[in-house]
Enzyme design. Structure first.
Site, PDB file in Angstrom:
ATOM      1  CG  ASN A  83      -1.907   1.161   1.187  1.00 32.52           C
ATOM      2  OD1 ASN A  83      -2.062   1.840   0.180  1.00 32.52           O
ATOM      3  ND2 ASN A  83      -2.554   1.402   2.324  1.00 32.52           N
ATOM      4  CE  LYS A 207      -1.489   5.665   3.895  1.00 29.67           C
ATOM      5  NZ  LYS A 207      -1.631   4.695   2.798  1.00 29.67           N
ATOM      6  CG  PHE A 234      -4.480   6.094   8.248  1.00 32.34           C
ATOM      7  CD1 PHE A 234      -4.005   5.749   9.506  1.00 32.34           C
ATOM      8  CD2 PHE A 234      -5.801   5.786   7.943  1.00 32.34           C
ATOM      9  CE1 PHE A 234      -4.812   5.094  10.431  1.00 32.34           C
ATOM     10  CE2 PHE A 234      -6.614   5.138   8.857  1.00 32.34           C
ATOM     11  CZ  PHE A 234      -6.115   4.791  10.102  1.00 32.34           C
ATOM     12  CG  ASP A 236      -2.569   9.678   1.925  1.00 33.01           C
ATOM     13  OD1 ASP A 236      -2.883  10.861   2.175  1.00 33.01           O
ATOM     14  OD2 ASP A 236      -3.411   8.827   1.589  1.00 33.01           O
ATOM     15  CG  ASP A 298      -6.979   9.132   6.761  1.00 28.84           C
ATOM     16  OD1 ASP A 298      -5.943   9.804   6.839  1.00 28.84           O
ATOM     17  OD2 ASP A 298      -7.156   8.261   5.879  1.00 28.84           O
ATOM     18  CD1 TRP A 302      -6.783   8.404   0.827  1.00 35.95           C
ATOM     19  CD2 TRP A 302      -8.473   7.120   0.092  1.00 35.95           C
ATOM     20  NE1 TRP A 302      -6.258   7.505  -0.087  1.00 35.95           N
ATOM     21  CE2 TRP A 302      -7.280   6.710  -0.556  1.00 35.95           C
ATOM     22  CE3 TRP A 302      -9.669   6.460  -0.201  1.00 35.95           C
ATOM     23  CZ2 TRP A 302      -7.248   5.670  -1.484  1.00 35.95           C
ATOM     24  CZ3 TRP A 302      -9.649   5.430  -1.125  1.00 35.95           C
ATOM     25  CH2 TRP A 302      -8.444   5.046  -1.750  1.00 35.95           C
TER      26      TRP A 302
END
Length: 323
Positions: A83, A207, A234, A236, A298, A302
């Site tokens: 991931n 993450k 998380f 990113d 999150d 996302w």
């Protein structure tokens, strides 16, 4: 203390993994040079998302994984082992209508459906060539091949850890229903040691180590851990992008131009660290505003980033094994 209350930390104990993320990211943003947070815009975003004043929380039945769940649990761990690679997604071959991340996940799921459950032995034997076939990418002697090589390392490292822990279910059980403990266990693998350094001080993100617990709960639709509310964002490249488009994050003009021009940011340098830290801090402030967990917030942001409005604007890209 500030308008959002104190950080979610316990000063009487050794800082946990998530506490290290919160405190180090807060320190970065207290001295940030490239990225600023507009608190008024953040509050408007919270209102616009319909999160105030009555948040609805994800509710799953409490459960433990059974031995029969081994194959499914191993697949989730493997999905998180690969991931990463968002910095390569502009050059990889993607399936029609799917992002780079969803393309890779779909490819691995289909491979497992065809060939059977993943085991420690299978994972430890994964090669770059096999990754090329699984994920439908050419070995181009360039960046795409580099990503496939990193995928192979990530899967082999997972295989070694599963061998030591006697399988996926036993590994998860060994965390004792603690998402943070699971994250700590996963940092035995180098690609999960998501800690940068800025001005000589560590900046923790973790993450993929943190998101694994969330992904396991979502896969099984069960509450497998008692401390999911302690997880942070998380961090990113999509959540800060959404926050930028929504006016919450303001970038230094030179950084904004670089991102808009598609220039790759160097991993572990100030601009990339500040972008990720800003996402963590914003989510923490949204937790205080809404009562939602960072994990849920999150995911909301996302998924918001998947709409055409956000996709039409370049986001920052970094070729990293951490996201």
């Amino acid at each position: 203390m500030g308008k959002y209350g104190p950080l979610r930390t316990d000063p009487t104990t050794e800082p946990s993994l998530s506490q290290r993320v919160r405190t180090t990211c807060a320190r970065v943003m207290a001295q940030s040079q490239m990225v600023a947070i507009d608190d008024d815009a953040l509050e408007r975003l919270a209102d616009g998302l319909g999160l105030l004043p009555e948040p609805t929380k994800t509710v799953w039945p409490e459960a433990e994984l059974a031995d029969r769940d081994e194959g499914s649990a191993a697949l989730v761990l493997a999905l998180d082992a690969i991931n990463f690679g968002s910095g390569y997604h502009d050059i990889v071959r993607k399936r029609p209508g799917l992002s780079g991340a969803r393309t890779m996940a779909a490819s691995l799921r289909e491979h497992v459906a065809r060939t059977g459950p993943l085991t420690a032995e299978r994972l430890q034997s994964v090669t770059v060539g096999e990754c090329s076939r699984i994920f439908g990418q050419d070995l181009d002697a360039g960046a795409v091949e580099e990503l496939m090589a990193r995928f192979a390392i990530g899967l082999c490292d997972l295989g070694a850890l599963l061998g030591e822990r006697e399988g996926a279910v036993r590994l998860i059980r060994s965390a004792g229903r603690s998402a943070e403990r699971l994250a700590e266990i996963l940092t035995a693998m180098p690609y999960y040691r998501d800690v940068a350094s800025l001005d000589g001080a560590p900046v923790a993100f973790y993450k993929r180590a943190q998101i694994t617990a969330a992904d396991l709960c979502r896969e099984f639709q069960q509450r497998l851990f008692d401390d999911l509310d302690q997880l942070t964002a998380f961090a990113d490249n999509l959540v800060p992008h959404v926050l930028r488009v929504d006016g919450v994050l303001r970038y230094d003009p030179a950084l904004a131009r670089s991102i808009d021009n598609g220039t790759l940011l160097d991993p572990g340098r100030r601009p990339e660290i500040e972008l990720r830290a800003a996402a963590v801090v914003c989510i923490e402030r949204l937790v205080a505003l809404t009562g939602r967990t960072a994990m849920d917030l999150d995911l909301i942001l996302w998924e918001r980033g998947g709409s055409p409005h956000y996709k039409a604007i370049p986001r920052h890209r970094t070729r990293s094994v951490f996201y």
